[in-house]
Design a protein around this motif. Sequence first.
Motif, short mmCIF file in Angstrom:
data_model
loop_
_atom_site.label_atom_id
_atom_site.label_comp_id
_atom_site.label_asym_id
_atom_site.label_seq_id
_atom_site.Cartn_x
_atom_site.Cartn_y
_atom_site.Cartn_z
N UNK A 1 -5.30 0.78 -5.91
CA UNK A 1 -4.38 1.91 -5.83
C UNK A 1 -3.55 2.05 -7.10
N UNK A 2 -3.16 0.94 -7.69
CA UNK A 2 -2.37 0.99 -8.91
C UNK A 2 -3.14 1.57 -10.09
N UNK B 1 5.58 13.96 -4.04
CA UNK B 1 6.18 13.94 -2.71
C UNK B 1 5.26 14.59 -1.68
N UNK B 2 4.63 15.71 -2.04
CA UNK B 2 3.71 16.38 -1.12
C UNK B 2 2.46 15.55 -0.89
N UNK B 3 1.96 14.90 -1.95
CA UNK B 3 0.78 14.06 -1.81
C UNK B 3 1.05 12.86 -0.92
N UNK B 4 2.22 12.23 -1.07
CA UNK B 4 2.54 11.08 -0.23
C UNK B 4 2.78 11.52 1.21
N UNK B 5 3.29 12.73 1.40
CA UNK B 5 3.47 13.23 2.76
C UNK B 5 2.12 13.33 3.47
N UNK B 6 1.11 13.88 2.79
CA UNK B 6 -0.23 13.96 3.38
C UNK B 6 -0.81 12.56 3.61
N UNK B 7 -0.60 11.67 2.62
CA UNK B 7 -1.08 10.30 2.76
C UNK B 7 -0.42 9.64 3.98
N UNK B 8 0.86 9.89 4.20
CA UNK B 8 1.59 9.28 5.31
C UNK B 8 1.06 9.74 6.65
N UNK C 1 -0.28 11.33 -9.45
CA UNK C 1 -0.52 12.59 -8.77
C UNK C 1 -1.86 12.66 -8.06
N UNK C 2 -2.52 11.52 -7.86
CA UNK C 2 -3.80 11.50 -7.15
C UNK C 2 -3.62 12.04 -5.73
N UNK C 3 -4.62 12.74 -5.23
CA UNK C 3 -4.54 13.35 -3.91
C UNK C 3 -4.66 12.33 -2.80
N UNK C 4 -4.27 12.75 -1.58
CA UNK C 4 -4.32 11.85 -0.43
C UNK C 4 -5.75 11.40 -0.14
N UNK C 5 -6.74 12.31 -0.31
CA UNK C 5 -8.12 11.93 -0.02
C UNK C 5 -8.59 10.82 -0.95
N UNK C 6 -8.25 10.93 -2.23
CA UNK C 6 -8.65 9.89 -3.17
C UNK C 6 -7.95 8.57 -2.88
N UNK C 7 -6.65 8.63 -2.59
CA UNK C 7 -5.91 7.40 -2.32
C UNK C 7 -6.43 6.70 -1.05
N UNK C 8 -6.72 7.48 -0.01
CA UNK C 8 -7.23 6.90 1.23
C UNK C 8 -8.61 6.28 1.01
N UNK D 1 0.84 -1.20 0.00
CA UNK D 1 0.00 0.00 0.00
C UNK D 1 0.87 1.25 0.00
N UNK D 2 1.88 1.28 0.86
CA UNK D 2 2.74 2.46 0.94
C UNK D 2 3.60 2.62 -0.31
N UNK D 3 4.10 1.51 -0.85
CA UNK D 3 4.93 1.59 -2.05
C UNK D 3 4.11 2.10 -3.23
N UNK D 4 2.93 1.52 -3.43
CA UNK D 4 2.09 1.93 -4.56
C UNK D 4 1.64 3.38 -4.38
N UNK D 5 1.27 3.74 -3.15
CA UNK D 5 0.84 5.12 -2.90
C UNK D 5 1.98 6.10 -3.18
N UNK D 6 3.21 5.73 -2.80
CA UNK D 6 4.36 6.61 -3.05
C UNK D 6 4.62 6.76 -4.53
N UNK D 7 4.47 5.68 -5.28
CA UNK D 7 4.73 5.75 -6.71
C UNK D 7 3.66 6.55 -7.45
N UNK D 8 2.43 6.50 -6.97
CA UNK D 8 1.33 7.17 -7.66
C UNK D 8 1.16 8.63 -7.23
N UNK D 9 1.86 9.03 -6.15
CA UNK D 9 1.67 10.37 -5.61
C UNK D 9 2.90 11.23 -5.82
#
Length: 463
Positions: A156-157, A34-41, A162-169, A24-32
């Motif tokens: 997630x894939x 850096x700022x988007x993954x920071x919010x996701x994290x 560049x999908x936002x944290x809200x969409x990924x969550x 989940x974290x790897x795919x989210x990092x690849x699809x986001x």
Amino acid sequence: MRTRAAVACSVADQGVSALTNIAVLVVAARQSTAAGFAAFSVVYTVFTVLLGLSVGYVGQALVLERGPAHVVRAACRAAVAFTALASTAVAAVCGVALWAATGFEGRLAAGLGALALVLPVVLTHDCLRYAFSALQRPHHALAADVLRLAGAVAALGAQPRGAGADRMIAVWGASALPALLLGLLLLLRAGRGGGADGAAEPTGAAEPTGAGAEAGPVPVSVRPGVRRYLGRGHLGVRFALEFAVGNAGTQLAVIALGLWANPLAVGALRGATTLFGPMNVLFNAATGFGPPLLRRAGGPRRSARAAAAAGGVLAAVAALWALTLVLLPDRYGRMLLGDTWSAASALLPATGSQYAAMALGTCGLLALRVLRPRTTLPIQVAFSSLTVCFLLGGYALGGVPGAAWGLCLGSVCKAAASWRRVRRVLRIPGAVPTDPDGPVSAAASAPRSPGGPDLPAPPYGTS
């Protein structure tokens, strides 16, 4: 199910669960970005805290359930129902408060709002793992978790770059629905045979097993209900407290960095620890299989030496894994973490050192768990608080790398304190009980956690 098959399914399920978190974290990092993954994290760290409290309050208490089959089945249904109701209530209250305060404006607020929507789904799905543990059906948990892994990675894939944290969550949480439905179906099938409603008929007295074996006959008159989780003396209160002092403090400090300092710090720290996901699987395996194996070592000193040897091996593995990651070419690192790789890679020396120290600390606490279990909680309280201070102080002095080295220093201190305590216990005559993990009264108000706050308590007692 045969013992070997049950153990194999338990280990496989732990591996699948750990792999899901990593994926989940790897795919989210690849699809986001850096700022988007920071919010996701930050949002994912909030979820980690809520999950740990839920596991402590409901799951760890549930796996200690003993008694006739219909009582255990009823307890499992009550645990799942309570988790669903409580998580819905918490999500509703937090969601309304968040909307009133922020209107869901901004990446972080929108991500937390999405978490509120899917929180009942993900927490109830996780509770089912503990229910299947209590029912001794680890293969059911494995089936649901394999479906969860496939659904999360595929969903997630499929998201745009560049999908936002809200969409990924939201997508991550919704992808748990098929696994949740499968788990509920399997739980319903497993619960057949306990009467129309699963209630236990009055039987006068029943011979207890496990935790209540020394307490004498225990009357079995009513099935456990949801209200048991709101009553005084519920065992899960201690387990949740142990998680809070052992793990949640550090997680909350990381969240604080994201809220009041730099969200990118959380993304970098989360990215670096994600790369060490295989080590978490090894730590979980040591936690689960360690106690019974150490008890067979042939005495307290041999148990301590075996734990020290295991800690040395795990520390060496952590160091080699860290070296491998440090030498990894940037193009492969970006394939793993996307834009987050550049920030996370700078933390690898500190995080690798932290995991080497964690290996020694985990095995030190494991030795104490076998030798004298009640000595672990004071260590957790003192050194988890110290780790938070090191984390925040390190960030103030050296930014994100300083925070990573602060976490490392906290792990080193906790490991040193654990092994110092082991030496002290071994030197004091009579300090090691004859049966250190023996039966505890069913009415005991302070039972021990199966894994301890720094040792993730496993479903099925295997991780």
